[in-house]
Scaffold this motif. Structure first.
Motif, short mmCIF file in Angstrom:
data_model
loop_
_atom_site.label_atom_id
_atom_site.label_comp_id
_atom_site.label_asym_id
_atom_site.label_seq_id
_atom_site.Cartn_x
_atom_site.Cartn_y
_atom_site.Cartn_z
N LEU A 128 0.82 -1.23 0.00
CA LEU A 128 0.00 0.00 0.00
C LEU A 128 0.85 1.26 0.00
CD1 LEU A 128 -2.92 -0.20 2.57
CD2 LEU A 128 -3.02 -0.31 0.08
N THR A 129 0.31 2.32 -0.57
CA THR A 129 0.97 3.62 -0.54
C THR A 129 1.32 4.01 0.90
OG1 THR A 129 0.60 5.97 -0.83
CG2 THR A 129 -1.37 4.66 -0.57
N LEU A 232 1.04 -9.71 -4.58
CA LEU A 232 1.18 -8.34 -4.09
C LEU A 232 0.21 -8.04 -2.94
CD1 LEU A 232 1.21 -5.84 -7.13
CD2 LEU A 232 2.90 -6.00 -5.30
N LEU A 233 -1.03 -8.51 -3.12
CA LEU A 233 -2.11 -7.99 -2.29
C LEU A 233 -3.05 -9.12 -1.89
CD1 LEU A 233 -3.34 -5.23 -1.38
CD2 LEU A 233 -4.63 -5.23 -3.53
N GLN A 248 -6.28 -8.57 -6.08
CA GLN A 248 -5.46 -9.44 -6.93
C GLN A 248 -6.23 -10.74 -7.11
OE1 GLN A 248 -1.36 -10.14 -5.71
NE2 GLN A 248 -0.80 -10.45 -7.87
N SER A 249 -6.56 -11.05 -8.35
CA SER A 249 -7.38 -12.24 -8.59
C SER A 249 -6.50 -13.49 -8.47
CB SER A 249 -8.02 -12.15 -9.97
OG SER A 249 -7.02 -12.15 -10.94
N ALA A 287 -1.97 4.83 -7.62
CA ALA A 287 -1.75 5.72 -6.47
C ALA A 287 -1.86 4.94 -5.16
CB ALA A 287 -2.78 6.86 -6.48
N VAL A 288 -2.70 3.94 -5.12
CA VAL A 288 -2.89 3.18 -3.88
C VAL A 288 -1.89 2.03 -3.76
CG1 VAL A 288 -4.55 1.64 -2.72
CG2 VAL A 288 -5.30 3.86 -3.56
N VAL A 289 -1.56 1.41 -4.90
CA VAL A 289 -0.52 0.36 -4.91
C VAL A 289 0.55 0.79 -5.92
CG1 VAL A 289 -0.05 -2.08 -5.43
CG2 VAL A 289 -2.11 -1.46 -4.19
N PRO A 290 1.55 1.55 -5.49
CA PRO A 290 2.52 2.11 -6.44
C PRO A 290 3.23 1.05 -7.29
CG PRO A 290 2.69 3.20 -4.30
CD PRO A 290 1.73 2.06 -4.12
#
Ligand SMILES: Cc1cc2nc3c(=O)[nH]c(=O)nc-3n(C[C@H](O)[C@H](O)[C@H](O)COP(=O)(O)OP(=O)(O)OC[C@H]3O[C@@H](n4cnc5c(N)ncnc54)[C@H](O)[C@@H]3O)c2cc1C
Length: 381
Positions: A128-129, A232-233, A248-249, A287-290
């Motif tokens: 996350l940012t 990543l997420l 992230q699927s 912007a949320v996950v650079p």
């Protein structure tokens, strides 16, 4: 009781399954098939979010969250359910106040949600940012595959004896002021003591044809998918200050949604993505996950759905005797679909369900003076 269900999206298919499981004679009809383009269940982001919902949905969303933990086994299908939690973030002090308010409201409603900041917030989503200052985290939330779910409900309905009539648009058959079944595109007819209208965006014109003037309109929403990324997420993510839903699927691709409208193509449900929105939608995710700046955009699509003035669905009897509505799920119907199916079936076969009272067709909608202009407003605004 014989019941015809018009529409085999995730809502109609879930209703058909629960009706058939309870012993009703069910015919499930779809102009295409379960989750066909451009239906909402085809386009959907598949987010399972119980936090931050409207108060009348609290009991339903909690029960639905439990159903999702075993739904794949119940339907005997891989629904790609992944319960990595949902994280709603604030990037400024003002936005943090909105997250605090959501935490308080959800906790009062018995939704399990944790307040994360500092190291705990970073641990939940390291990518996350650094601007993220606070998060509301619901560990039981996550994602599933909407198309697989709609198909699985329809197949499970068929295993319980429902007949499926796909590739056939249906219209209501009226005898006097009573709905007695449907007429199919090929001229065939299906009898029903009840007809459920669960036709999503298409319900709008069908209800207008019946002379029912409801604060309901259809609109298009668009989605983006990146190329494959390394893990990543884990949680699905939304942000107070942005039109954004991000996940992230299971394929590793990042799926970007949010309320980004698509361009309507004429009066009937058909849409195409808007390029200018694609660019802004993608930037919002980066912007949320650079780390997403390194990824490429792989796919863009747009689908249609029905939206009500107060963003709560319309569920229950309406218009001619025998007609039962289940439409207007307003961008958040997927998570609650298993429970909507169970409750609608009980509502029709047993007794009126008190938890559905807030969704009845005759309710006064917030700002109902706006009902007339609501329908005419451009969804691009
Ligand atoms: C882009 C997008 C993202 C979303 N993301 C989320 C999310 O992350 N989480 C969430 O909870 N919700 C989400 N939603 C909302 C959710 O997907 C919808 O609320 C849900 O799929 C609605 O399902 P439905 O069955 O009502 O409608 P639909 O899936 O649109 O199904 C309607 C069906 O009716 C059929 N039909 C229409 N007319 C006829 C006719 N005359 N005869 C026979 N059949 C007919 C159509 O072919 C279609 O299959 C999203 C929606 C969109 C559009």
């Amino acid at each position: 009781m014989r019941i015809v269900v018009i529409g085999s999206g995730v809502i109609g298919a879930s209703i058909a399954y629960h009706l058939a499981r309870a012993g009703a004679g069910v015919a499930l009809v779809d102009r295409s098939g379960p989750a066909a383009m451009p239906s909402a269940s085809w386009a959907s982001a598949g987010g399972l979010r119980s936090q931050g919902r409207h108060a009348p949905e609290h009991a339903i969303t909690k029960a639905a969250a439990l159903r999702w933990t075993t739904l794949a086994d119940e339907l005997e299908a891989d629904l790609e359910v992944s319960l990595g939690g949902h994280l709603h973030i604030a990037e400024t002090a003002e936005e943090a106040a909105a997250v605090e308010a959501r935490l308080a409201g959800d906790r009062a409603a018995g939704i399990a949600v944790a307040r994360l900041e500092g190291a705990a917030l970073r641990a939940a989503a390291p990518c996350l940012t650094p601007k993220a200052v606070l998060g509301a985290f619901s560990a039981g939330d996550g994602q599933a595959h909407p198309g697989r779910t709609a198909i699985a409900f329809a197949q499970a309905a068929a295993r319980h004896g429902a007949t499926c009539h796909f590739g056939q648009a249906a219209r209501l058959r009226l005898v006097g002021d009573r709905a007695t079944g449907v007429v199919l595109q090929d001229g065939g007819e299906l009898d029903g003591d009840r007809v459920v209208l669960a036709a999503g965006a298409w319900s709008v014109a069908m209800l207008a044809d019946l002379g029912l003037d409801l604060p309901l309109r259809w609109r298009g929403l668009q989605m983006l998918l990146s190329d494959v990324a390394t893990p990543l997420l884990a949680p699905t993510v939304t942000a107070v200050g942005r039109n954004l839903s991000l996940k992230q699927s299971p394929s590793g691709q990042m799926m970007v949604g949010g309320r980004w409208f698509a361009r309507p193509l004429g009066d009937r449900p058909a849409v195409e993505p808007i390029d200018a929105h694609v660019a802004r939608q993608w930037s919002s995710a980066v912007a949320v996950v650079p780390a997403m700046a390194r990824l490429k955009l792989a796919q863009v699509w747009a689908g249609v759905e029905a939206q009500t003035l107060d963003s709560l669905p319309l569920i229950g009897p309406a218009g001619p005797a025998g007609l039962y509505l289940a439409t207007g799920f307003s961008n958040h119907g997927f998570q609650i679909a298993p429970e909507i199916g169970r409750l609608a079936a009980a509502d029709m076969l047993e007794r009126p369900q008190p938890v559905l009272e807030a969704f009845r067709v005759g309710r006064a909608m917030a700002g109902s003076d706006r009902a007339a202009t609501f329908k005419a407003e451009s969804c691009l605004l």
